[in-house]
Motif scaffolding. Structure first.
Motif, mmCIF file in Angstrom:
data_model
loop_
_atom_site.group_PDB
_atom_site.id
_atom_site.type_symbol
_atom_site.label_atom_id
_atom_site.label_comp_id
_atom_site.label_asym_id
_atom_site.label_seq_id
_atom_site.Cartn_x
_atom_site.Cartn_y
_atom_site.Cartn_z
ATOM 1 N N ALA A 139 0.839 -1.211 0.000
ATOM 2 C CA ALA A 139 0.000 0.000 0.000
ATOM 3 C C ALA A 139 0.864 1.247 0.000
ATOM 4 O O ALA A 139 0.614 2.206 -0.742
ATOM 5 C CB ALA A 139 -0.927 -0.007 1.213
ATOM 6 N N GLU A 140 1.920 1.259 0.826
ATOM 7 C CA GLU A 140 2.820 2.413 0.893
ATOM 8 C C GLU A 140 3.582 2.587 -0.415
ATOM 9 O O GLU A 140 3.739 3.706 -0.929
ATOM 10 C CB GLU A 140 3.810 2.227 2.040
ATOM 11 C CG GLU A 140 4.789 3.366 2.184
ATOM 12 C CD GLU A 140 4.405 4.290 3.333
ATOM 13 O OE1 GLU A 140 5.298 4.718 4.058
ATOM 14 O OE2 GLU A 140 3.218 4.578 3.507
ATOM 15 N N LEU A 141 4.040 1.483 -0.991
ATOM 16 C CA LEU A 141 4.792 1.567 -2.240
ATOM 17 C C LEU A 141 3.916 2.038 -3.396
ATOM 18 O O LEU A 141 4.376 2.755 -4.292
ATOM 19 C CB LEU A 141 5.412 0.210 -2.556
ATOM 20 C CG LEU A 141 6.541 -0.216 -1.597
ATOM 21 C CD1 LEU A 141 6.960 -1.647 -1.862
ATOM 22 C CD2 LEU A 141 7.724 0.727 -1.711
ATOM 23 N N GLU A 142 2.643 1.630 -3.396
ATOM 24 C CA GLU A 142 1.716 2.118 -4.418
ATOM 25 C C GLU A 142 1.569 3.633 -4.304
ATOM 26 O O GLU A 142 1.494 4.347 -5.310
ATOM 27 C CB GLU A 142 0.352 1.430 -4.266
ATOM 28 C CG GLU A 142 0.346 -0.045 -4.587
ATOM 29 C CD GLU A 142 0.351 -0.327 -6.083
ATOM 30 O OE1 GLU A 142 0.372 0.644 -6.882
ATOM 31 O OE2 GLU A 142 0.341 -1.505 -6.464
ATOM 32 N N LYS A 157 4.442 9.584 -10.133
ATOM 33 C CA LYS A 157 3.748 9.786 -11.403
ATOM 34 C C LYS A 157 3.100 11.167 -11.475
ATOM 35 O O LYS A 157 2.962 11.741 -12.560
ATOM 36 C CB LYS A 157 2.699 8.700 -11.597
ATOM 37 C CG LYS A 157 3.297 7.323 -11.875
ATOM 38 C CD LYS A 157 2.221 6.249 -11.960
ATOM 39 C CE LYS A 157 2.845 4.869 -12.211
ATOM 40 N NZ LYS A 157 1.828 3.802 -12.258
ATOM 41 N N LYS A 158 2.705 11.707 -10.321
ATOM 42 C CA LYS A 158 2.117 13.040 -10.300
ATOM 43 C C LYS A 158 3.189 14.130 -10.354
ATOM 44 O O LYS A 158 2.905 15.257 -10.768
ATOM 45 C CB LYS A 158 1.268 13.217 -9.031
ATOM 46 C CG LYS A 158 -0.031 12.430 -9.039
ATOM 47 C CD LYS A 158 -0.810 12.674 -7.760
ATOM 48 C CE LYS A 158 -2.139 11.924 -7.780
ATOM 49 N NZ LYS A 158 -2.909 12.139 -6.523
ATOM 50 N N LEU A 168 9.318 -0.074 -7.883
ATOM 51 C CA LEU A 168 8.944 1.151 -8.597
ATOM 52 C C LEU A 168 9.176 1.005 -10.099
ATOM 53 O O LEU A 168 8.401 1.529 -10.913
ATOM 54 C CB LEU A 168 9.715 2.343 -8.048
ATOM 55 C CG LEU A 168 9.383 2.723 -6.595
ATOM 56 C CD1 LEU A 168 10.286 3.837 -6.109
ATOM 57 C CD2 LEU A 168 7.919 3.123 -6.467
ATOM 58 N N LEU A 169 10.233 0.291 -10.481
ATOM 59 C CA LEU A 169 10.452 0.038 -11.909
ATOM 60 C C LEU A 169 9.280 -0.744 -12.491
ATOM 61 O O LEU A 169 8.809 -0.457 -13.605
ATOM 62 C CB LEU A 169 11.755 -0.725 -12.120
ATOM 63 C CG LEU A 169 13.074 0.022 -11.844
ATOM 64 C CD1 LEU A 169 14.247 -0.899 -12.126
ATOM 65 C CD2 LEU A 169 13.172 1.296 -12.684
ATOM 66 N N GLU A 170 8.810 -1.749 -11.762
ATOM 67 C CA GLU A 170 7.686 -2.560 -12.223
ATOM 68 C C GLU A 170 6.409 -1.729 -12.350
ATOM 69 O O GLU A 170 5.514 -2.065 -13.135
ATOM 70 C CB GLU A 170 7.451 -3.729 -11.264
ATOM 71 C CG GLU A 170 8.553 -4.772 -11.294
ATOM 72 C CD GLU A 170 8.333 -5.857 -10.249
ATOM 73 O OE1 GLU A 170 7.291 -5.796 -9.555
ATOM 74 O OE2 GLU A 170 9.182 -6.748 -10.134
ATOM 75 N N LYS A 171 6.312 -0.640 -11.588
ATOM 76 C CA LYS A 171 5.143 0.223 -11.650
ATOM 77 C C LYS A 171 5.271 1.311 -12.714
ATOM 78 O O LYS A 171 4.426 2.217 -12.788
ATOM 79 C CB LYS A 171 4.892 0.864 -10.280
ATOM 80 C CG LYS A 171 4.486 -0.133 -9.208
ATOM 81 C CD LYS A 171 3.171 -0.820 -9.577
ATOM 82 C CE LYS A 171 2.786 -1.885 -8.580
ATOM 83 N NZ LYS A 171 1.505 -2.559 -8.934
ATOM 84 N N GLY A 172 6.312 1.243 -13.513
ATOM 85 C CA GLY A 172 6.433 2.149 -14.631
ATOM 86 C C GLY A 172 7.221 3.409 -14.373
ATOM 87 O O GLY A 172 7.224 4.314 -15.215
#
Length: 633
Positions: free
Chosen positions: A543-546, A553-554, A590-594
């Motif tokens: 949850a924290e990493l998301e 991203k913002k 974070l890399l996996e999240k783009g």
């Protein structure tokens, strides 16, 4: 005044029983008494009946007429009961259906044990019409319920809140602040007219309520309004307005947002929530997601029912859902109050088994969102009068409610009392404080999100006031919560809180300082978890990493360094490797999240940058951390 003349008895029994032969002179006296009654001279009729009965105590028609006059013209139920009881003691077979009339009067006088005997005699007599025996069976069930409640009363010591709040008209309690120093209510004059919102403050010295003051516009307006309620953090106000230009039905639900000490102009919640019928009496949940209200819309069980609508992430509302037969009946359910615990719902009902009039009930929400069978709050909280608007403080042990003044007076006053333990809500963690700019030390508004770290489910979302920075949040027990605080232009803040089930509510005061985004600023990711001496991310970290990925991203201009840190337990080389691997685990996530590799770097610092002494477990725990630092903006 109505004419009796045994027509009711004949209707009820279905047969005409011929009484024993009587003295013609007494018959003439009786007929004269009937004439007096029909001429609206009940006192003359009663005087003549008294004389007649002195002459012949067995003249049972006289007792029948006495009972009718006392019940109908004189409004003296006690004397009516005595007359019917005398009739039955003289001859119980001549007019057996008198037991129904007598039982009904005894019910009105709350003499339920005696009423049960009367209705049981009706059921035993097959010559009495089936409709009357069916009604008697229903009345027996009511009497049994009420008799048991009166034989086993709950602890109840109500206190009138006083003339600073209560008037000769109607007062309906709406809300009480969590510190119980502010009471909000609706007032309406006894002769009718517009409903107006008021607030009373508790005197800090005497602890008595001070004279109520009318709330300023825009909550009060020229429209007919009522049913004011606040979100538990007092950031939003929901009201009912009737016959407004932008309404969809007779009465609609509106919402207003508080900024500082003022409220915005109320906005209609729209045609998804509001119907062409009457919609009113809202109550907003502590997690900021659910709005309960009463409505006469189509699709209910009859009268007004209690419904719920859910607030979506985009600010829209779901199609309202009826709470079902565990809560609603063919008659009126009204005045819902969802406690800040998010599970306990209180409401008033005229249709569920009760003590008469409108009674107060409680129900609990199941894990799937359905509700348990409603529970009557018991006698003497509930009486034969109307008990309606009901709220329970955040500290769960005190209730405020509106109660009918007397049987002959429909106006209402507000009372408070200590709530019996068996009908209290769940204990809460009351989370209060302010949010500040870490550099200027000025208050700022920020958004809060609480997530259960075990299930990764959002528990609550809210925000602090943009002028004062104040917030007041209510968290349910038995959760390990990750709190994320965000504001555009600032680094996000994370923290972990745990609250175990206890016997009472607990209040935590915390001020948060958010750092503006600038090079060199660091953020400790307090909700990143690893197994002891390992670098595999635990699911509770996601949850924290998301949130971190969303933040990056913002803020696409940001470049950050992820860093791992340990305490001084173990060798220096081992700690350095462990911290490096933990930082890399976050980097890979974070890399996996783009997130672009060009914006990220990672490094392990081992035990070289402690933030607390390693001499205590608390200090060592603080040193075992994951951070990120702004490298470029």
């Amino acid at each position: 005044m109505k004419r009796f003349l045994f027509s009711l008895i004949i209707l009820i029994t279905g047969i005409l029983l011929v009484p024993a032969q009587t003295d013609p002179k007494l018959d003439k006296q009786f007929e004269k008494a009937v004439a007096f009654y029909e001429s609206r001279k009940p006192d003359d009729a009663l005087n003549l009946l008294d004389k007649l009965l002195k002459s012949d105590p067995g003249y049972i028609k006289a007792y029948l007429l006495q009972g009718e006059i006392y019940a109908d013209a004189k409004k003296d139920k006690s004397k009516a009961i005595a007359a019917y009881q005398k009739l039955l003691s003289v001859d119980s077979t001549a007019y057996p259906a008198v037991n129904f009339t007598l039982g009904t009067l005894l019910m009105d006088m709350e003499r339920y044990g005696e009423a049960l005997l009367c209705f049981s005699k009706i059921l035993q007599n097959e010559s009495i019409r089936i409709e009357t025996r069916t009604e008697s069976k229903k009345n027996m069930q009511i009497c049994e319920f009420r008799n048991q409640r009166m034989l086993h009363p709950v602890s109840f010591h109500p206190e009138n809140v006083g003339e600073a709040i209560n008037s000769t008209g109607y007062e309906f309690v709406n809300a009480v602040s969590s510190d119980e120093n502010s009471l909000y209510f609706t007032r309406r004059a006894a002769q009718g007219g517009i409903e107006t919102f008021f607030v009373s403050k508790r005197n800090p010295v005497s602890h008595l309520w001070e004279n109520a003051q009318m709330l300023p516009p825009p909550l009060n307006s020229e429209n007919t309004q009522g049913a004011l309620v606040f979100s538990p953090d007092f950031r939003f106000a929901f009201i009912t307005r009737c016959n407004a230009r932008d309404s969809y039905g007779s009465c609609d639900l509106y919402v207003s947002k508080r900024i500082g000490d003022t409220f915005t102009e109320p906005q209609n919640l729209g045609e998804v929530v509001n119907s062409p019928k009457w919609d009113s009496q809202p109550s907003f949940s502590g997690d900021g997601k659910s709005l309960f209200f009463a409505s006469q819309r189509e699709g209910g069980f009859g009268g007004s029912d209690i419904w719920v609508t859910y607030l979506h992430a985009d600010g829209s509302w779901s199609t309202p859902k009826n709470l079902g037969e565990a809560v609603n009946s063919p008659k009126d359910e009204m005045c819902p109050f969802i406690h800040p615990d998010g599970r306990t719902l209180y409401f008033s009902s005229r249709g569920l088994p009760g003590m008469g009039g409108a009674d107060l009930f409680m129900t609990k929400m199941n894990a799937d969102g359905t509700f348990q069978k409603a529970q009557n709050l018991g006698y003497p909280i509930n009486t034969k009068l109307d008990e309606i608007n009901f709220i329970v403080t955040a500290h769960e042990n005190r209730a405020y409610y509106s109660r009918q003044t007397s049987e002959s007076n429909p106006t209402t006053d507000i009372y408070s009392f200590e709530l019996p333990a068996e009908v209290r809500p769940e204990p809460l963690l009351i989370f209060t404080g302010r949010t500040f700019d870490s550099i200027t030390r000025q208050p700022i508004g920020a958004n809060f999100e609480f997530i259960d770290v075990k299930t990764n489910q959002q528990i609550l979302q809210s925000y602090s006031d943009p002028k004062s920075g104040k917030f007041e949040l209510f968290l349910p027990p038995n959760h390990l919560c990750a709190v994320n605080i965000t504001k555009p232009g600032y680094l996000f803040y994370s923290e972990t809180f745990s609250f175990e089930q206890g016997d009472s509510a607990k209040t935590v005061f915390v001020d948060f300082y958010l750092s503006p985004i600038q090079v060199g600023e660091k953020v400790v990711l307090k909700n990143i978890f690893f197994e002891t001496d390992r670098y595999d991310l635990k699911p509770e970290s996601f949850a924290e990493l998301e949130k971190l990925a969303e933040f990056l991203k913002k803020n696409t201009q940001l470049n950050i360094e992820l860093s791992g840190h340990t305490d001084n337990q173990g060798s220096t080389a081992h700690n350095l490797t462990l911290s490096q691997n933990r930082a890399m685990a976050v980097y890979n996530f974070l890399l996996e999240k783009g997130i672009s590799k060009s914006r990220l770097s990672y490094k392990g610092y081992g035990e070289t940058q402690p933030v607390a002494p390693n001499t205590t477990e608390a200090g060592r725990q603080a040193n075992r951390r994951t951070e990120f630092k702004v490298l470029g903006n």
